[in-house]
Design a protein around this motif. Structure first.
Motif, short mmCIF file in Angstrom:
data_model
loop_
_atom_site.label_atom_id
_atom_site.label_comp_id
_atom_site.label_asym_id
_atom_site.label_seq_id
_atom_site.Cartn_x
_atom_site.Cartn_y
_atom_site.Cartn_z
N TYR A 30 -32.18 35.82 2.18
CA TYR A 30 -30.77 35.49 2.44
C TYR A 30 -30.09 34.75 1.29
N GLY A 31 -30.87 34.14 0.41
CA GLY A 31 -30.32 33.28 -0.63
C GLY A 31 -30.34 31.83 -0.17
N GLU A 122 -37.51 38.49 11.52
CA GLU A 122 -36.84 39.15 10.41
C GLU A 122 -37.79 40.20 9.83
N GLU A 123 -37.31 41.44 9.65
CA GLU A 123 -38.21 42.51 9.23
C GLU A 123 -38.80 42.30 7.84
N GLN A 124 -38.18 41.48 7.01
CA GLN A 124 -38.72 41.20 5.68
C GLN A 124 -39.72 40.04 5.69
N ASN A 125 -39.89 39.39 6.83
CA ASN A 125 -40.83 38.28 6.95
C ASN A 125 -42.22 38.85 7.26
N THR A 126 -42.83 39.46 6.26
CA THR A 126 -44.07 40.19 6.45
C THR A 126 -45.25 39.29 6.84
N ALA A 147 -28.05 37.01 14.64
CA ALA A 147 -27.49 35.71 14.29
C ALA A 147 -27.43 35.49 12.78
N SER A 148 -28.38 36.06 12.07
CA SER A 148 -28.43 35.91 10.62
C SER A 148 -27.58 36.96 9.92
N GLY A 149 -27.00 37.88 10.70
CA GLY A 149 -26.23 38.96 10.13
C GLY A 149 -27.05 40.23 9.95
N LYS A 150 -28.33 40.17 10.27
CA LYS A 150 -29.21 41.34 10.16
C LYS A 150 -29.90 41.55 11.50
N PRO A 151 -30.15 42.81 11.86
CA PRO A 151 -30.90 43.03 13.10
C PRO A 151 -32.33 42.51 12.97
N MET A 152 -32.85 42.01 14.05
CA MET A 152 -34.20 41.45 14.06
C MET A 152 -35.14 42.40 14.79
N LEU A 153 -36.40 42.42 14.36
CA LEU A 153 -37.41 43.18 15.06
C LEU A 153 -37.84 42.40 16.31
N VAL A 154 -38.14 43.11 17.37
CA VAL A 154 -38.58 42.50 18.61
C VAL A 154 -40.05 42.84 18.81
#
Length: 161
Positions: A30-31, A122-126, A147-154
């Motif tokens: 996200y920065g 978060e899908e990038q949180n491997t 909430a973060s502006g990106k879809p989250m994996l469930v």
């Protein structure tokens, strides 16, 4: 480390842990500025304090007597049939030592009526995804909040009652 219920005296340490882990985990996604904005809102002392008295929830810390190394927050929904794991974070220098597993086990034990536990990641949180999959979670076809502006994996895991 031992796991216990969080209290008022833990809030500053919990906030510091969340700020550190969020920057370590999400700055590259996200920065740093966005992470600071999110942690200032979601992990303020007032926001954390509200969790201490939230009904049908559990707010836990992993503590070694000197510092808090991990934190978890979960709440029960669907009349207690499902648990939603809202947070599970371990300090970066303590990850991989079983603290996350201890917190997850205690969350599950705190809701004996629950038949399933659910979370969003978060899908990038491997690293988190690998942890959850190693602990029996399976990805759902559902899409989580943005909430973060990106879809989250469930992810979900059935619980044996």
């Amino acid at each position: 480390m031992f796991v216990r219920t969080a209290g008022d005296r833990d809030l500053a340490a919990i906030r510091a842990l969340l700020v550190e882990t969020w920057h370590a985990t999400y700055d590259g996604i996200y920065g740093a500025a966005k992470v600071t904005e999110i942690t200032d809102e979601w992990h303020s002392i007032a926001s954390l304090k509200a969790r201490l008295t939230k009904p049908v929830s559990e707010f836990l810390v992993a503590d070694d007597g000197k510092r808090i190394g991990g934190v978890a927050f979960a709440e029960s929904i669907d009349s207690g049939k499902q648990v939603v794991l809202k947070q599970l974070y371990v300090l970066p220098d303590l990850q991989g030592r079983g603290i996350g597993g201890m917190l997850l086990d205690e969350v599950i034990e705190s809701f004996p009526e629950a038949r399933a536990i659910r979370l969003e990641v978060e899908e990038q949180n491997t690293r988190a995804i690998a942890f959850y999959e190693a602990n029996g979670f399976v990805r759902s076809s559902d899409v989580g909040e943005q909430a973060s502006g990106k879809p989250m994996l469930v992810y979900r895991r059935p619980l044996v009652g």
